[in-house]
Design a protein around this motif. Sequence first.
Motif, PDB file in Angstrom:
ATOM      1  N   VAL A  35      -0.615  -1.720  -4.628  1.00 10.21           N
ATOM      2  CA  VAL A  35       0.704  -1.693  -5.267  1.00 10.21           C
ATOM      3  C   VAL A  35       1.059  -3.107  -5.720  1.00 10.21           C
ATOM      4  O   VAL A  35       1.179  -4.028  -4.899  1.00 10.21           O
ATOM      5  CB  VAL A  35       1.773  -1.153  -4.304  1.00 10.21           C
ATOM      6  N   VAL A  70      -5.330   6.083  -8.065  1.00 12.39           N
ATOM      7  CA  VAL A  70      -5.826   5.487  -6.822  1.00 12.39           C
ATOM      8  C   VAL A  70      -6.567   6.531  -6.005  1.00 12.39           C
ATOM      9  O   VAL A  70      -7.653   6.260  -5.454  1.00 12.39           O
ATOM     10  CB  VAL A  70      -4.651   4.887  -6.012  1.00 12.39           C
ATOM     11  N   ARG A  71      -6.002   7.724  -5.912  1.00  8.51           N
ATOM     12  CA  ARG A  71      -6.653   8.774  -5.142  1.00  8.51           C
ATOM     13  C   ARG A  71      -7.996   9.177  -5.748  1.00  8.51           C
ATOM     14  O   ARG A  71      -8.926   9.555  -5.017  1.00  8.51           O
ATOM     15  CB  ARG A  71      -5.737  10.010  -5.078  1.00  8.51           C
ATOM     16  N   THR A 131       0.180   0.382 -10.106  1.00  8.68           N
ATOM     17  CA  THR A 131      -0.938   0.618  -9.185  1.00  8.68           C
ATOM     18  C   THR A 131      -2.196   0.062  -9.829  1.00  8.68           C
ATOM     19  O   THR A 131      -2.438   0.263 -11.021  1.00  8.68           O
ATOM     20  CB  THR A 131      -1.094   2.117  -8.891  1.00  8.68           C
ATOM     21  N   GLU A 188       0.243   7.213  -7.947  1.00 15.05           N
ATOM     22  CA  GLU A 188      -0.875   7.126  -7.014  1.00 15.05           C
ATOM     23  C   GLU A 188      -2.096   7.922  -7.462  1.00 15.05           C
ATOM     24  O   GLU A 188      -3.177   7.754  -6.891  1.00 15.05           O
ATOM     25  CB  GLU A 188      -0.444   7.626  -5.628  1.00 15.05           C
ATOM     26  N   GLN A 189      -1.948   8.761  -8.482  1.00 16.57           N
ATOM     27  CA  GLN A 189      -3.052   9.647  -8.872  1.00 16.57           C
ATOM     28  C   GLN A 189      -4.338   8.894  -9.205  1.00 16.57           C
ATOM     29  O   GLN A 189      -5.424   9.268  -8.720  1.00 16.57           O
ATOM     30  CB  GLN A 189      -2.614  10.511 -10.051  1.00 16.57           C
ATOM     31  N   SER A 220       0.817  -1.215   0.000  1.00 11.26           N
ATOM     32  CA  SER A 220       0.000   0.000   0.000  1.00 11.26           C
ATOM     33  C   SER A 220       0.850   1.265   0.000  1.00 11.26           C
ATOM     34  O   SER A 220       0.306   2.358   0.127  1.00 11.26           O
ATOM     35  CB  SER A 220      -0.926   0.000   1.225  1.00 11.26           C
ATOM     36  N   ARG A 221       2.181   1.147  -0.117  1.00 13.19           N
ATOM     37  CA  ARG A 221       3.071   2.306  -0.063  1.00 13.19           C
ATOM     38  C   ARG A 221       3.943   2.327  -1.312  1.00 13.19           C
ATOM     39  O   ARG A 221       4.943   1.623  -1.401  1.00 13.19           O
ATOM     40  CB  ARG A 221       3.923   2.259   1.197  1.00 13.19           C
ATOM     41  N   VAL A 222       3.549   3.136  -2.280  1.00 12.35           N
ATOM     42  CA  VAL A 222       4.345   3.267  -3.495  1.00 12.35           C
ATOM     43  C   VAL A 222       5.689   3.896  -3.184  1.00 12.35           C
ATOM     44  O   VAL A 222       6.736   3.429  -3.653  1.00 12.35           O
ATOM     45  CB  VAL A 222       3.593   4.114  -4.543  1.00 12.35           C
ATOM     46  N   THR A 281       6.021   9.184  -7.389  1.00 11.09           N
ATOM     47  CA  THR A 281       5.040   8.557  -6.494  1.00 11.09           C
ATOM     48  C   THR A 281       3.656   9.155  -6.703  1.00 11.09           C
ATOM     49  O   THR A 281       2.657   8.425  -6.767  1.00 11.09           O
ATOM     50  CB  THR A 281       5.480   8.731  -5.036  1.00 11.09           C
TER      51      THR A 281
END
Length: 479
Positions: A80, A69-70, A140, A66-67, A10-12, A62
């Motif tokens: 991830v 996902v957000r 992602t 993650e964009q 869960s942490r890119v 990063t």
Amino acid sequence: MITRVHRRGSRVGGLLRYLWGPGKAEEHANPHLVAAWDGAGPLTDLEPKATASGRRDLRALTALLEQPVRAGYRPPNKFVWHASMRLAPEDRRRTISDSTWASMAVQMLTEVGVATTATDAGLRWIAMRHADDHVHIVATLVREDGRTNWMRNDYPRCVKATYNVARRYNLHRRVPPADRTVHRRPHPVEVSKARRVGRAQTPRDELRRRVRRAVAAAGSEEEFFARLREAGVLIRLRHSSNDPKMITGYAVALPGARTADGHPVYFGGGRLAPDMTLPKLRLRWGNSTPLPVAPTVGRAERIEAMRQAATVATAAADDIRRDARSESGRAQATAVAAADLLTSLAYAMEGNRRGPLHRAAEVFDRAARDLYGRVRRSTSRSQEMRAMSRLVALMGRISGDDDAIAALALVMNLARLADALEQLQHAQQRLHQAEAARAAADALRLVAGGRQPAVSAPLTPTPIPEPTVGDGRRAGRGR
């Protein structure tokens, strides 16, 4: 080449810091991007810039990954996806450029469903390289249109895609996809318990071999159960709830393998091997021709039985070659019956002391097994082969030079049949089984040529099975 799919996270940012960092298991040299998702722009713009302290600023990369996902709808907690493509040692002599690595990674990811074109709002991913022999892939799992790509069955899909890439680029080591033909491996708890009580074999392994021997020598379930009882195996039958007289399954146990409460540990046939359930055994036996209960057993009769079996094995090899592409089901049934014949021959020559012929029989059995535990209907040739298997079992142990020579001639004919089986499995793209057939053929030729003589056990042998428990670690799963 192999592809390893790592645990999802869960942490890119944490993963990228490791990849661009100094490394823990190995030294990371010159970490840099080699490929990224379609529409990401030039790699020079994505490449993390070095700060004044010498570290990489990974915040921009990063944020880009993650964009989606957000902005996604109910994204997963662990979004991830991380995989690595690595060359085999024999392929590391080749110098592979960044562009070649990028092309291989894109082809693999496209086949798996990670990489898409710019017209498809797919996943965002990168491929980075910090060593000569492998690349890392980070993706992602939320598409740019907000949907989640759950990447189910990702590992077998990656193995298949990597194999196709290795073929295209003519790499030496190619790992074919799994074919689900390997028997069930013992659980680590079984291995640990076998070590504690001093067993060289786990009960599951020992039962599978005894059941295989009974299957090869039997032509019906009544004869099968009788042979199991003769071998000292405990049997528990399962009866139909509609008709109590109908037997629908069985389970077996060793008398000395018990729980802490003293109850025998039973294993169903399907837990020993995928093709050992009672319905599949019935289909395998078919309508077997009955053999005499107490035939005349002597050296002359044993030699004649070996010669008959050798003749049938030669005809069966010809049938497999002829039916490899047109009638693969018939060829498969013949191959399974040939595995039974080799199993009976191994016990006739080596008894309970597992020698090279026993090991070749086990490899041959894996090579002849159909996918997903399927069993083909018996044919006239498979019935003839199985009749020879029962005849060899009824003839008893090899006891002289003349019948040993006849048995070695049969071993050579079975080696030729293994060659035909390799052709059959290659024609069906079952490469793990083709490799097993080649290994069985080589082992049989060594025995037939006298370079690995079969074990000559005394008339009342003491079973000395080959250890499978080892140092307590579970054996790796086959594909």
